[in-house]
Design a protein around this motif. Structure first.
Motif, PDB file in Angstrom:
ATOM      1  N   GLN A  28       0.829  -1.202   0.000  1.00 15.78           N
ATOM      2  CA  GLN A  28       0.000   0.000   0.000  1.00 15.78           C
ATOM      3  C   GLN A  28       0.867   1.258   0.000  1.00 15.78           C
ATOM      4  OE1 GLN A  28      -2.099  -1.107   3.572  1.00 15.78           O
ATOM      5  NE2 GLN A  28      -4.033  -1.331   2.490  1.00 15.78           N
ATOM      6  N   LEU A  29       1.840   1.299   0.882  1.00 14.48           N
ATOM      7  CA  LEU A  29       2.693   2.480   0.991  1.00 14.48           C
ATOM      8  C   LEU A  29       3.461   2.732  -0.300  1.00 14.48           C
ATOM      9  CD1 LEU A  29       4.007   1.888   4.612  1.00 14.48           C
ATOM     10  CD2 LEU A  29       2.489   3.737   3.878  1.00 14.48           C
ATOM     11  N   ASN A  30       3.888   1.673  -0.954  1.00 10.51           N
ATOM     12  CA  ASN A  30       4.593   1.840  -2.222  1.00 10.51           C
ATOM     13  C   ASN A  30       3.671   2.441  -3.281  1.00 10.51           C
ATOM     14  OD1 ASN A  30       7.148   1.254  -3.796  1.00 10.51           O
ATOM     15  ND2 ASN A  30       5.664   0.126  -5.036  1.00 10.51           N
ATOM     16  N   ASN A  31       2.400   2.031  -3.279  1.00 13.73           N
ATOM     17  CA  ASN A  31       1.439   2.629  -4.204  1.00 13.73           C
ATOM     18  C   ASN A  31       1.245   4.111  -3.906  1.00 13.73           C
ATOM     19  OD1 ASN A  31       1.083   0.185  -5.430  1.00 13.73           O
ATOM     20  ND2 ASN A  31      -1.061  -0.079  -4.859  1.00 13.73           N
ATOM     21  N   HIS A  32       1.213   4.470  -2.615  1.00 12.75           N
ATOM     22  CA  HIS A  32       1.026   5.875  -2.246  1.00 12.75           C
ATOM     23  C   HIS A  32       2.108   6.758  -2.866  1.00 12.75           C
ATOM     24  CE1 HIS A  32      -1.016   4.382   1.735  1.00 12.75           C
ATOM     25  NE2 HIS A  32      -1.686   4.032   0.648  1.00 12.75           N
ATOM     26  N   ILE A  33       3.349   6.332  -2.737  1.00 16.58           N
ATOM     27  CA  ILE A  33       4.453   7.179  -3.208  1.00 16.58           C
ATOM     28  C   ILE A  33       4.654   7.083  -4.707  1.00 16.58           C
ATOM     29  CG2 ILE A  33       5.595   7.012  -0.961  1.00 16.58           C
ATOM     30  CD1 ILE A  33       7.665   5.156  -2.269  1.00 16.58           C
ATOM     31  N   THR A  34       4.023   6.072  -5.330  1.00 14.98           N
ATOM     32  CA  THR A  34       4.168   5.887  -6.778  1.00 14.98           C
ATOM     33  C   THR A  34       3.012   6.527  -7.545  1.00 14.98           C
ATOM     34  OG1 THR A  34       5.329   3.783  -6.422  1.00 14.98           O
ATOM     35  CG2 THR A  34       4.433   4.192  -8.625  1.00 14.98           C
ATOM     36  N   LEU A  35       1.781   6.276  -7.096  1.00 11.09           N
ATOM     37  CA  LEU A  35       0.605   6.735  -7.826  1.00 11.09           C
ATOM     38  C   LEU A  35       0.269   8.194  -7.549  1.00 11.09           C
ATOM     39  CD1 LEU A  35      -1.681   3.595  -7.350  1.00 11.09           C
ATOM     40  CD2 LEU A  35      -0.310   4.200  -9.353  1.00 11.09           C
ATOM     41  N   PHE A  36       0.484   8.634  -6.315  1.00 14.56           N
ATOM     42  CA  PHE A  36       0.158  10.023  -5.966  1.00 14.56           C
ATOM     43  C   PHE A  36       1.084  10.500  -4.851  1.00 14.56           C
ATOM     44  CE2 PHE A  36      -3.045  13.159  -4.027  1.00 14.56           C
ATOM     45  CZ  PHE A  36      -2.735  14.163  -4.937  1.00 14.56           C
ATOM     46  N   PRO A  37       2.351  10.717  -5.164  1.00 13.27           N
ATOM     47  CA  PRO A  37       3.315  11.123  -4.133  1.00 13.27           C
ATOM     48  C   PRO A  37       2.962  12.449  -3.480  1.00 13.27           C
ATOM     49  CG  PRO A  37       4.268  11.326  -6.341  1.00 13.27           C
ATOM     50  CD  PRO A  37       2.992  10.564  -6.492  1.00 13.27           C
ATOM     51  N   GLU A  38       2.246  13.316  -4.208  1.00 15.76           N
ATOM     52  CA  GLU A  38       1.849  14.605  -3.626  1.00 15.76           C
ATOM     53  C   GLU A  38       0.932  14.417  -2.421  1.00 15.76           C
ATOM     54  OE1 GLU A  38       1.501  13.701  -6.763  1.00 15.76           O
ATOM     55  OE2 GLU A  38       2.198  15.261  -8.155  1.00 15.76           O
ATOM     56  N   GLY A  39       0.224  13.296  -2.382  1.00 15.85           N
ATOM     57  CA  GLY A  39      -0.713  13.039  -1.298  1.00 15.85           C
ATOM     58  C   GLY A  39      -0.152  12.169  -0.194  1.00 15.85           C
ATOM     59  N   ALA A  40       1.154  11.945  -0.202  1.00 17.47           N
ATOM     60  CA  ALA A  40       1.802  11.116   0.816  1.00 17.47           C
ATOM     61  C   ALA A  40       2.690  12.007   1.678  1.00 17.47           C
ATOM     62  CB  ALA A  40       2.622  10.010   0.157  1.00 17.47           C
ATOM     63  N   LEU A  41       2.138  12.493   2.780  1.00  7.35           N
ATOM     64  CA  LEU A  41       2.851  13.432   3.650  1.00  7.35           C
ATOM     65  C   LEU A  41       3.156  12.795   5.000  1.00  7.35           C
ATOM     66  CD1 LEU A  41       0.828  16.756   3.124  1.00  7.35           C
ATOM     67  CD2 LEU A  41       2.892  15.993   1.921  1.00  7.35           C
ATOM     68  N   CYS A  42       4.271  13.206   5.595  1.00  2.95           N
ATOM     69  CA  CYS A  42       4.605  12.787   6.945  1.00  2.95           C
ATOM     70  C   CYS A  42       5.172  13.970   7.709  1.00  2.95           C
ATOM     71  CB  CYS A  42       5.599  11.625   6.945  1.00  2.95           C
ATOM     72  SG  CYS A  42       7.245  12.028   6.310  1.00  2.95           S
ATOM     73  N   VAL A  43       5.251  13.826   9.027  1.00  2.99           N
ATOM     74  CA  VAL A  43       5.773  14.896   9.868  1.00  2.99           C
ATOM     75  C   VAL A  43       6.858  14.326  10.775  1.00  2.99           C
ATOM     76  CG1 VAL A  43       3.938  14.573  11.591  1.00  2.99           C
ATOM     77  CG2 VAL A  43       5.180  16.744  11.504  1.00  2.99           C
ATOM     78  N   GLU A  44       7.947  15.066  10.903  1.00  7.98           N
ATOM     79  CA  GLU A  44       9.041  14.698  11.794  1.00  7.98           C
ATOM     80  C   GLU A  44       9.139  15.716  12.925  1.00  7.98           C
ATOM     81  OE1 GLU A  44      12.572  14.777   9.472  1.00  7.98           O
ATOM     82  OE2 GLU A  44      12.186  12.878   8.451  1.00  7.98           O
ATOM     83  N   VAL A  45       9.449  15.229  14.115  1.00  7.02           N
ATOM     84  CA  VAL A  45       9.728  16.090  15.263  1.00  7.02           C
ATOM     85  C   VAL A  45      11.117  15.753  15.775  1.00  7.02           C
ATOM     86  CG1 VAL A  45       9.028  16.753  17.595  1.00  7.02           C
ATOM     87  CG2 VAL A  45       7.289  16.211  15.892  1.00  7.02           C
ATOM     88  N   ASN A  46      11.992  16.731  15.738  1.00  7.14           N
ATOM     89  CA  ASN A  46      13.382  16.491  16.157  1.00  7.14           C
ATOM     90  C   ASN A  46      13.987  15.299  15.428  1.00  7.14           C
ATOM     91  OD1 ASN A  46      14.445  18.436  17.930  1.00  7.14           O
ATOM     92  ND2 ASN A  46      13.208  17.649  19.627  1.00  7.14           N
ATOM     93  N   GLY A  47      13.620  15.135  14.154  1.00  4.07           N
ATOM     94  CA  GLY A  47      14.181  14.066  13.342  1.00  4.07           C
ATOM     95  C   GLY A  47      13.486  12.730  13.471  1.00  4.07           C
ATOM     96  N   GLU A  48      12.502  12.596  14.385  1.00  2.00           N
ATOM     97  CA  GLU A  48      11.774  11.339  14.540  1.00  2.00           C
ATOM     98  C   GLU A  48      10.432  11.428  13.829  1.00  2.00           C
ATOM     99  OE1 GLU A  48      10.227   8.170  17.925  1.00  2.00           O
ATOM    100  OE2 GLU A  48      10.552  10.262  18.492  1.00  2.00           O
ATOM    101  N   LEU A  49      10.096  10.384  13.071  1.00  6.66           N
ATOM    102  CA  LEU A  49       8.819  10.359  12.369  1.00  6.66           C
ATOM    103  C   LEU A  49       7.682  10.313  13.388  1.00  6.66           C
ATOM    104  CD1 LEU A  49       8.355  10.409   9.310  1.00  6.66           C
ATOM    105  CD2 LEU A  49       7.886   7.969   9.411  1.00  6.66           C
ATOM    106  N   ALA A  50       6.764  11.254  13.290  1.00  5.96           N
ATOM    107  CA  ALA A  50       5.721  11.399  14.301  1.00  5.96           C
ATOM    108  C   ALA A  50       4.323  11.148  13.773  1.00  5.96           C
ATOM    109  CB  ALA A  50       5.785  12.797  14.910  1.00  5.96           C
ATOM    110  N   GLY A  51       4.132  11.119  12.445  1.00  2.55           N
ATOM    111  CA  GLY A  51       2.800  10.900  11.909  1.00  2.55           C
ATOM    112  C   GLY A  51       2.782  10.974  10.403  1.00  2.55           C
ATOM    113  N   SER A  52       1.613  10.685   9.825  1.00  2.00           N
ATOM    114  CA  SER A  52       1.473  10.726   8.375  1.00  2.00           C
ATOM    115  C   SER A  52       0.050  11.088   8.000  1.00  2.00           C
ATOM    116  CB  SER A  52       1.848   9.386   7.739  1.00  2.00           C
ATOM    117  OG  SER A  52       0.921   8.372   8.104  1.00  2.00           O
TER     118      SER A  52
END
Length: 221
Positions: free
Chosen positions: A53-77
């Motif tokens: 699923q995640l590979n499809n997200h970044i391949t089919l519509f990368p503009e809609g695949a966002l994440c957030v980092e806090v102090n360099g740690e992945l905190a959400g998507s």
């Protein structure tokens, strides 16, 4: 179009650096871990992201695949796809519109950015990251010239109230401020507006399988 925004949020009185960006393959393991933290049982584990699923997200519509980092740690998507949406016929299921999270239903010509999922690690939820990611996706809607952002919100507080009111009455009470729902109230604070309550929207015991479609309209359209 790639997205990257760097800024600070406050953890109590301390500013901490935050980045909102497009996620990529290097983030997959951590994104799946975040899903497990955000949606523990009784939420079905099979509805957490998998790598296909995640590979499809970044391949089919990368503009809609966002994440957030806090102090360099992945905190959400926050994940979306483009669809055609008819306001006169709003009823659908999460599985139908998102292709069960695989987003092979993404329509590059669609006029609506549809939210598939939003997740923020519990330990970071007091920082307002979900609202900031939603605002970032509003930027994507504007940049792509789409009509709206739309998505079905879970109603995890509804199960406790289901014996005394209908799903529609529950949403009316949340919108009136008489009841607070962890998801619907959050979406209201993000500027989303209820459009329709949908039965059997998602396999979700806490919501009695209901979902509430909530939109944000592009103010420049």
């Amino acid at each position: 179009m790639r997205y990257r925004s760097e800024f600070y949020v406050y953890d109590q009185e301390k500013p901490v650096p935050v980045v909102i960006r497009n996620y990529n393959k290097n983030d997959f393991d951590e994104l799946i871990q975040i899903q497990s933290e955000c949606f523990p049982p009784p939420f079905p584990a099979e509805l957490w992201w998998n790598k296909d699923q995640l590979n499809n997200h970044i391949t089919l519509f990368p503009e809609g695949a966002l994440c957030v980092e806090v102090n360099g740690e992945l905190a959400g998507s926050l994940t979306g796809l483009c669809v055609d949406f008819d306001p006169d016929h709003p009823v659908h299921t999460w599985e139908e519109v998102t292709d069960n999270g695989y987003i092979r239903s993404h329509n590059p010509q669609g006029s609506t950015l549809y939210i598939v999922d939003i997740s923020v690690r519990p330990k970071y939820r007091k920082l307002g990251l979900g609202k900031l990611m939603m605002q970032a996706m509003y930027h994507v809607v504007i940049e792509l010239g789409l009509e709206r952002l739309l998505g079905g919100g879970r109603m995890p507080g509804f199960k406790q109230k289901s014996a005394e009111m209908s799903a529609e009455q529950y949403i009316e009470a949340v919108t009136a401020g008489d009841i607070k729902d962890p998801v619907i109230s959050f979406l209201l604070r993000c500027g989303r507006v209820p459009v329709a309550v949908v039965e059997q929207y998602l396999d979700d015991e806490e919501s009695c399988n209901y979902g509430t479609l909530m939109e944000w309209k592009n103010p420049f359209k």
